[in-house]
Scaffold this active site. Structure first.
Site, PDB file in Angstrom:
ATOM      1  N   PHE A 140       0.864  -1.187   0.000  1.00 37.80           N
ATOM      2  CA  PHE A 140       0.000   0.000   0.000  1.00 37.80           C
ATOM      3  C   PHE A 140       0.894   1.227   0.000  1.00 37.80           C
ATOM      4  O   PHE A 140       1.735   1.397   0.886  1.00 37.80           O
ATOM      5  CB  PHE A 140      -0.921   0.020   1.209  1.00 37.80           C
ATOM      6  CG  PHE A 140      -1.895   1.168   1.184  1.00 37.80           C
ATOM      7  CD1 PHE A 140      -3.079   1.072   0.467  1.00 37.80           C
ATOM      8  CD2 PHE A 140      -1.616   2.353   1.853  1.00 37.80           C
ATOM      9  CE1 PHE A 140      -3.974   2.142   0.413  1.00 37.80           C
ATOM     10  CE2 PHE A 140      -2.505   3.418   1.810  1.00 37.80           C
ATOM     11  CZ  PHE A 140      -3.688   3.312   1.087  1.00 37.80           C
ATOM     12  N   ASP A 225       9.187   2.813   1.287  1.00 39.10           N
ATOM     13  CA  ASP A 225       8.009   3.499   1.792  1.00 39.10           C
ATOM     14  C   ASP A 225       7.963   3.271   3.299  1.00 39.10           C
ATOM     15  O   ASP A 225       7.576   2.201   3.770  1.00 39.10           O
ATOM     16  CB  ASP A 225       6.763   2.934   1.111  1.00 39.10           C
ATOM     17  CG  ASP A 225       5.465   3.539   1.639  1.00 39.10           C
ATOM     18  OD1 ASP A 225       5.483   4.149   2.728  1.00 39.10           O
ATOM     19  OD2 ASP A 225       4.430   3.366   0.976  1.00 39.10           O
ATOM     20  N   LYS A 254       2.795  10.137   8.323  1.00 37.24           N
ATOM     21  CA  LYS A 254       2.099   9.664   9.516  1.00 37.24           C
ATOM     22  C   LYS A 254       2.711  10.212  10.806  1.00 37.24           C
ATOM     23  O   LYS A 254       2.395  11.309  11.230  1.00 37.24           O
ATOM     24  CB  LYS A 254       2.042   8.134   9.511  1.00 37.24           C
ATOM     25  CG  LYS A 254       1.050   7.564   8.493  1.00 37.24           C
ATOM     26  CD  LYS A 254       0.884   6.070   8.660  1.00 37.24           C
ATOM     27  CE  LYS A 254      -0.117   5.476   7.674  1.00 37.24           C
ATOM     28  NZ  LYS A 254      -1.508   5.764   8.034  1.00 37.24           N
TER      29      LYS A 254
END
Length: 405
Positions: A140, A225, A254
């Protein structure tokens, strides 16, 4: 808005686009690892806003940074730079492999920048034929059309028309498949060092070694990532620091803002020079408010006390989950690293991770899913041990309710 309007779950259906299906509970206040809803019900937070609230809710250092910067400067365009952005970029460079930083607002935007940079670097260094991006099943990388196409879950990218081309998906941790796929046409290999949405799946050391060696052999870039794994989540400042390889490009978001939107792409000077003036940009990237909070986050997280504390808390959480499983036999394993853990449902409970999430909320615990078969936990990196114990007690009651049904 009418003063007597009832702001409940029904109002979401009335005014919001239906791409989310939130719970009936509406939190209104948080402190540390505890959250209270409109009715005053208390919850232990083992979700962390999906690994975002790395210092819990309303951490004093972050609140102070927001208040202080909020009375100075809120926004500038990137026609000018600002002190908080320069300070945060310097901290990131000094703490990682990187020489250069690009700021954005979200993980998807940082990944978009990384992918565009990889393509531009390959074009200018090697020519138009070198455009293939290799990514992995269940990955993702965000919800822009480019990043969702690179992500390895077709359900998220289907139904929006023609997809970006020259993207190849392979099984994660499959060295043989990787060796067969990487060629001189490959411009980048993109992966999460620990897959989050895909089920909390750690990258094997041998697989990571193969990624780095094949990228070197074929003049391709390695993109990590670390949107979910970064900023202390695994017990290292960035997860690559716990591996034997170093990426060429890294994305982080995040936890970098502890709940305030901010993201960054990190890379080397030699690669960064291919994003020349005008090739990419962001209205809010490098925003002074966001960067001031990011500085406060790094100052707290990037310390031996917090990073070592993550590993200690990981063991407490693992031990507690395994103890619950000894009684109720619902998991096949507990996997992950640091405070990004997944309890994998066994054969009897396949497809029921949402049931565990709903049952947990009923017991006063906020948890997550990582697909239909994994219950995910991503609490604050500084969650008090007493809150871990209480959260586990509440989760055990949730597990017991499902096992007894």
């Amino acid at each position: 808005m009418s003063v007597d309007m009832k702001l409940d779950r029904a109002q979401f259906d009335a005014v919001m686009v239906p791409n989310y299906a939130p719970a009936a509970v509406i939190p209104v206040r948080g402190e540390g690892s505890r959250v209270w809803d409109q009715e005053g019900n208390e919850f232990i937070d083992f979700a962390g806003g999906i690994a975002v609230n790395c210092l819990g809710h309303c951490h004093p250092a972050l609140v102070n940074a927001l208040k202080t910067q909020g009375e100075k400067l809120w926004h500038l365009s990137n026609v000018m730079t600002n002190e908080p952005a320069l300070e945060l970029a310097t901290k990131l460079v000094n703490s990682t492999f990187a020489d250069k930083v690009y700021f954005a607002n979200s993980g998807a935007e940082a990944n978009e920048a990384a992918l565009k940079l990889a393509r531009r670097y390959a074009l200018e260094k090697h020519g138009v034929e070198k455009d293939e991006i290799i990514a992995f099943d269940k990955a993702f990388h965000g919800r822009t059309f480019f990043t969702v196409s690179v992500g390895g879950q077709a359900a998220y990218s289907d139904g929006f028309g023609p997809k970006p081309q020259s993207i190849t998906h392979l099984p994660f941790n499959d060295v043989a498949a990787l060796e067969a796929a990487v060629t001189d046409r490959t411009c980048a290999i993109m992966l999460e060092p620990l897959q989050g949405e895909g089920g909390i799946i750690d990258a094997d050391p041998a697989f990571l070694k193969a990624v780095r060696e094949l990228a070197n052999k074929h003049n391709a870039l390695v993109i990590f990532d670390e949107v979910q794994t970064g900023v202390g989540r695994t017990g290292e400042l960035y997860a690559y620091m716990g591996t034997e390889i170093v990426p060429d490009i890294l994305t982080t978001a995040k936890a970098l803002g502890g709940g305030f939107p901010i993201a960054a792409m990190l890379t080397t000077a030699e690669i960064a020079e291919h994003l020349k003036v005008g090739t990419h940009g962001s209205t809010y990237g490098g925003n002074p408010l966001a960067c001031a909070i990011g500085n406060a986050v790094l100052d707290v997280v990037n310390t031996p006390e917090v990073l070592d504390g993550v590993k200690h808390r990981e063991q407490l959480l693992r031990d507690g989950l395994n103890k619950i499983n000894e009684k109720y036999h619902v998991f096949s394993e507990v996997r992950g690293k640091g405070l990004l853990l997944g309890a994998v449902l066994n054969e009897q409970y396949q497809g029921r991770s949402r049931d565990f999430l709903v049952a947990s909320v009923a017991e006063g615990l906020m948890s997550l899913m990582a697909g239909a078969n994994v219950v995910r936990f991503a609490p604050s990196l500084v969650i008090p041990e007493a809150d871990i114990a209480e959260g586990l007690a509440r989760f055990e009651r949730a597990v017991a309710s499902i096992a007894a049904a």
